[in-house]
Scaffold this motif. Structure first.
Motif, PDB file in Angstrom:
ATOM      1  N   LYS A  68      87.584  67.991  61.545  1.00  0.00           N
ATOM      2  CA  LYS A  68      87.008  69.288  61.141  1.00  0.00           C
ATOM      3  C   LYS A  68      86.390  69.195  59.749  1.00  0.00           C
ATOM      4  O   LYS A  68      85.259  69.595  59.517  1.00  0.00           O
ATOM      5  CB  LYS A  68      88.102  70.359  61.130  1.00  0.00           C
ATOM      6  N   THR A  71      83.349  66.797  59.678  1.00  0.00           N
ATOM      7  CA  THR A  71      82.148  67.398  60.271  1.00  0.00           C
ATOM      8  C   THR A  71      81.476  68.322  59.266  1.00  0.00           C
ATOM      9  O   THR A  71      80.269  68.247  59.034  1.00  0.00           O
ATOM     10  CB  THR A  71      82.527  68.194  61.548  1.00  0.00           C
ATOM     11  N   LYS A  72      82.286  69.150  58.621  1.00  0.00           N
ATOM     12  CA  LYS A  72      81.735  70.138  57.685  1.00  0.00           C
ATOM     13  C   LYS A  72      81.180  69.465  56.424  1.00  0.00           C
ATOM     14  O   LYS A  72      80.050  69.731  56.019  1.00  0.00           O
ATOM     15  CB  LYS A  72      82.863  71.115  57.325  1.00  0.00           C
TER      16      LYS A  72
END
Ligand SMILES: Nc1ncnc2c1ncn2[C@@H]1O[C@H](COP(=O)(O)OP(=O)(O)OP(=O)(O)O)[C@@H](O)[C@H]1O
Length: 344
Positions: A68, A71-72
């Protein structure tokens, strides 16, 4: 006994790192970061190498799913940079936010005194320095790491040559030998082939557009601005040109590119922001690298608020916005900033 958390990727450098630190008398524990959701056996294969090393050393290792955050902070930034017409540097972001951000937090939570990786760089807890193996040096990519993280970082590869680590690994036994025999990891871990294959998943990059010269004359066509980076000289047409032309700038808004002859790419002033400094000086002379693997260019830097103006002693060519300007005094990194503008 002091505990060291080793960032283990399944590659030879981090495997030898774990081995060496244990030999030095540290309590070693490993952590593998699952950075992206790949379903092609990539993680399973990396983990199986780590598992073998961990069994050999009789150490514990963790698997941390960080997809997560990655990805960000890294992947989306990478894609968005190309959409905006700039050239990203995902490894720099990853080192700051993920490896020496989230992975360091994890190491501290597990009571480790240090976090070690197989990076080729040096640190004395206060600064980062170039590694002895200049062909592998990664100090450029580490120069955005927060100052607060430096006292916890360890780079046991700092004084070795990569080829010696491979030879050393091959002699350590089958487990390590097998690791030395697998393919070297890609330059960017989530790019298997070329960067455009990644961008293609998110945007139609094949939209032809117009090529302009510096005077604003329409001189040819290109395949879509995301195929190009500053300084590129192929893949577009320039009618009637006798000399090579290079990409000077990309315009994402109207999908156009501006090209010029080599001398038009000459710049001597660079503006950069989002500084990460290891010294307090605001006006200084130093050497600067404007891309990975460039020579040190002598310059004068003046910093105001979060902006650096870099005046080069000699001109440079083809400097891309989005890349990192890294300031060095000899081998010592004194700070870095993201390039927003380069001009003459
Ligand atoms: N997925 C990961 N999980 C944990 N640590 C990692 C991971 N990827 C890289 N690292 C750490 O960062 C270091 C530098 O990574 P980089 O990708 O530049 O080198 P590498 O060639 O993959 O190194 P190695 O030979 O150890 O695989 C690695 O040696 C390792 O310590």
């Amino acid at each position: 006994m002091k505990k060291v958390m080793v960032g283990m990727s399944g590659g030879i450098d981090s495997s030898v790192t774990a081995y060496m630190l244990q030999k030095e008398g540290f309590e070693v524990e490993g952590v593998y970061l699952k950075l992206h959701n790949r379903t092609d056996g990539y993680h399973e294969s990396n983990i199986s190498y780590i598992d073998n090393v961990a069994k050999h050393l009789d150490i514990k290792y963790h698997i941390l799913d960080i997809t997560k955050d990655f990805t960000k902070e890294v992947y989306d930034y990478f894609v968005n940079s190309y959409l905006e017409g700039t050239t990203p540097n995902p490894c720099v972001k990853c080192n700051r936010q993920i490896k020496f951000g989230k992975m360091l937090d994890f190491a501290k939570e597990h009571n480790a005194s240090y976090l070690a990786t197989g990076h080729y760089a040096k640190t004395d807890g206060e600064f980062i320095y170039e590694a002895d193996d200049k062909t592998k040096d990664q100090s450029y990519f580490l120069s955005q790491v927060d100052k607060e993280a430096l006292p916890f970082m360890m780079f046991p590869m700092s004084t070795y040559k990569k080829e010696d680590i491979i030879k050393f690994g091959a002699k350590l036994g089958d487990i390590y030998k097998k690791i030395t025999e697998k393919n070297e990891s890609q330059e960017i871990c989530f790019v298997d082939t070329v960067y455009t294959d990644v961008i293609k998943k998110h945007a139609n990059i094949d939209q032809p557009g117009i090529v302009f010269d510096e005077e604003g004359n329409e001189v040819g066509t290109h395949k879509g601005y995301m195929h190009y980076t500053i300084g590129k000289r192929r893949g577009f047409t320039v009618h009637g040109a006798h000399e090579p032309h290079f990409v000077k700038s990309l315009n994402a808004k109207d999908n156009t590119i501006i090209v010029g002859k080599k001398e038009s790419l000459e710049i001597n002033t660079v503006e950069a922001n989002n500084l990460n400094m290891y010294v307090d000086d605001t006006n200084f002379k130093c050497g600067v690298k404007l891309r990975y693997r460039s020579h040190l260019l002598p310059c004068e830097v003046s910093i105001k608020d979060d902006r650096a103006t870099i005046k080069l002693k000699n001109s440079a060519f083809g400097v891309a916005t989005g890349q990192l300007a890294v300031f060095y005094i000899d081998e010592k990194v004194i700070g870095s900033a993201w390039i927003t503008k380069a001009f003459k």
